[in-house]
Design an enzyme around this catalytic site. Structure first.
Site, PDB file in Angstrom:
ATOM      1  N   GLU A 160     -11.476  -8.669  19.774  1.00  0.00           N
ATOM      2  CA  GLU A 160     -11.016  -8.567  21.801  1.00  0.00           C
ATOM      3  C   GLU A 160     -11.479  -7.951  22.866  1.00  0.00           C
ATOM      4  O   GLU A 160     -10.634  -7.173  23.441  1.00  0.00           O
ATOM      5  CB  GLU A 160      -9.471  -8.708  21.473  1.00  0.00           C
ATOM      6  CG  GLU A 160      -8.599  -9.748  20.440  1.00  0.00           C
ATOM      7  CD  GLU A 160      -7.141  -9.691  19.901  1.00  0.00           C
ATOM      8  OE1 GLU A 160      -6.985  -8.161  20.781  1.00  0.00           O
ATOM      9  OE2 GLU A 160      -6.852 -10.712  19.685  1.00  0.00           O
ATOM     10  N   GLU A 349      -7.032 -14.180  13.567  1.00  0.00           N
ATOM     11  CA  GLU A 349      -6.054 -14.180  13.892  1.00  0.00           C
ATOM     12  C   GLU A 349      -4.781 -15.203  14.545  1.00  0.00           C
ATOM     13  O   GLU A 349      -5.973 -16.036  15.468  1.00  0.00           O
ATOM     14  CB  GLU A 349      -5.760 -13.442  14.964  1.00  0.00           C
ATOM     15  CG  GLU A 349      -6.171 -11.764  14.573  1.00  0.00           C
ATOM     16  CD  GLU A 349      -5.988 -10.458  15.736  1.00  0.00           C
ATOM     17  OE1 GLU A 349      -5.558 -11.103  16.409  1.00  0.00           O
ATOM     18  OE2 GLU A 349      -6.249  -9.331  15.554  1.00  0.00           O
TER      19      GLU A 349
HETATM   20  O1  IFM Z   1      -1.491  -7.182  17.085  1.00  0.00           O
HETATM   21  C1  IFM Z   1      -2.428  -7.363  17.545  1.00  0.00           C
HETATM   22  C2  IFM Z   1      -3.950  -7.024  17.579  1.00  0.00           C
HETATM   23  O2  IFM Z   1      -4.386  -5.927  17.726  1.00  0.00           O
HETATM   24  C3  IFM Z   1      -4.894  -7.990  17.911  1.00  0.00           C
HETATM   25  N1  IFM Z   1      -4.583  -9.560  18.634  1.00  0.00           N
HETATM   26  C4  IFM Z   1      -3.391  -9.170  18.867  1.00  0.00           C
HETATM   27  C5  IFM Z   1      -2.122  -9.310  18.008  1.00  0.00           C
HETATM   28  C6  IFM Z   1      -0.706  -9.293  18.846  1.00  0.00           C
HETATM   29  O3  IFM Z   1      -0.495  -9.035  20.225  1.00  0.00           O
END
Ligand code: IFM
Length: 438
Positions: A160, A349
């Site tokens: 990210e 994710e």
């Molecule tokens: O916890 C975070 C993660 O570190 C990166 N993506 C989003 C998740 C939820 O906010």
């Protein structure tokens, strides 16, 4: 149940990140990261929480891998902490042990190299505003790739980059909390350059299965008016395409952005667009954007767009709208935008925070989390039925953990953590996901 459309070799996984779970911030020579510094500043993190202990995964990883084995997942996505590797200590040994433990359990390791924990010494030298950080990142990638590459299935140099750029440098929500506004744009370029150099370094070390975990979601205009659609397009460019276009197209999505970047941008774009084996999408929610001043939103005032609340959908306890179709939408947008240049996808994710009840007789009822993943997997199956080449899904997260500026209040895990005792209790969603995986 059952879910249609997932091939037998679909990779079911769960994900985590070093600073969110490991704790042990002083162990084996680990040096401080920007998150240690940020957490120590009063008022930065809800409840004054820090990742100093987190879920103590550094010491309890065997118990955690046993839980993953019982869950039946084919892969575990975790991040290596750069501050453990940059030091002269033995922190890299921990990942050797973790990777061996995973392999012995039949679980493929999927490694992120940078999940936001820049060593503080590099931040002191300018962090991601400094071009040299990209080169240092490649050195680090080379060390980790050489050590673990024989056993790791998937590599993600960055997690990210939009969040680091926007929350960490443009705003002050995350470490290092610079609040630079648009002066943070060079951070995006140096992160992307670091990604490209790390891809080269990993390949040189003999690694394969190399991609990225980007955060992407649909940007919806608040209305069909010209001003709202224009504002949404601007936001879309900054949140999505500023990061994906250089990698997948070898160019910035707007000439003004290319012009704002430092260094030999055209030559850098060649490095940044090194072909990938996969592209990872972290999906959580769409963003609704209208024209007008950003004052009153989480953004600083004076920006030419204003994120707005999304009504008409269920909300997580973190206040995020639950929009499963946003996942199929963003996959469709990627396919339309990049065509044949799009490598296979993973959903690296997706997940939700609910303020779960404490365990009662060893059980944690979390029906909303089950509904979240059920909905998103069905949306994913629909995207795949429509032709998307998606190879796996990583639920965020394996266990509850340190949710950055929101601290420990937010719980994303399939496994409940009782922080005072570090007791692990699989939630109902864990057993549900186990059935899905099987
Ligand atoms: O916890 C975070 C993660 O570190 C990166 N993506 C989003 C998740 C939820 O906010």
């Amino acid at each position: 149940m059952p879910f249609p459309g997932f091939p037998a070799d679909f990779l079911w996984g769960v994900a985590s990140a070093a600073y969110q779970v490991e704790g042990a911030v002083d162990a084996d020579g680990r040096v401080p990261s920007v998150w240690d510094t940020f957490c120590a500043e009063p008022g930065r993190i809800a409840g004054g929480d820090t990742g100093a202990v987190a879920t103590d995964h550094y010491h309890r990883y065997r118990e955690d891998v046993a839980l993953l084995k019982d869950l039946g997942v084919g892969a575990y996505r975790f991040s290596v902490a750069w501050p453990r590797v940059i030091s002269s200590g033995s922190g890299l040994d921990f990942y050797d042990r973790l990777v061996d433990e995973l392999c012995a359990a039949g679980i493929a390791p999927a490694v992120t190299l940078f999940h936001w924990d820049t060593p503080q010494s590099l931040e002191d030298a300018g962090g991601w505003l400094n071009r040299d950080t990209a080169a240092r990142f490649a050195d680090y990638a080379s060390v980790v790739g050489s050590r673990l590459g024989d056993r790791v299935k998937l590599w993600m140099p960055l997690n990210e980059p939009v969040v680091v750029t926007m929350y960490g440098y443009a705003l002050e929500v995350h470490a290092p909390g610079k609040g630079l506004g648009f002066a943070a744009l060079p951070v995006a370029h140096h992160l992307l350059l670091g990604h490209g150099l790390a891809v080269q370094a990993l390949r040189a070390a003999g690694c394969d299965g190399i991609g990225i975990a980007g955060n992407h979601g649909p940007i919806w205009p608040a209305s069909q008016s010209e001003v709202d659609t224009g504002a949404a397009e601007t936001y879309d460019v900054l949140a999505n395409w500023l990061f994906a276009d250089p990698i997948l197209r070898g160019e910035y999505p707007a000439p003004e952005l290319a012009a704002a970047m430092p260094g030999p941008v055209l030559a850098d774009l060649k490095v940044i667009s090194e072909p990938l084996d996969f592209f990872g999408i972290n999906y959580y929610q769409p963003t609704l954007v209208g024209a007008g001043d950003s004052a009153g939103s989480m953004l600083p005032p004076g920006l030419p767009f204003a994120p707005q609340p999304i009504d008409g959908y269920p909300m997580t306890d973190f206040g995020w709208p639950v929009v499963p179709d946003g996942l199929s939408e963003i996959i469709g947008t990627f396919r339309a935008r990049y065509g044949d240049a799009l490598p296979p996808l993973y959903i690296t994710e997706s997940g939700c925070s609910y303020h779960d009840p404490d365990p009662v007789d060893g059980r944690v009822a979390d029906p909303d989390r089950i509904a979240y993943h059920d909905g998103h997997l069905r949306a994913l199956a629909a995207a795949m039925a429509a032709g998307a080449d998606v190879r796996g899904y990583f639920a965020w997260s394996a266990t509850d953990n340190f949710e950055w500026a929101a601290g420990y209040r937010e719980r994303f895990g399939l496994v409940h953590i009782d922080y005072p005792t570090q007791r692990r209790t699989p939630k109902d969603s864990y057993y549900w996901y186990r059935d899905v995986v099987q």
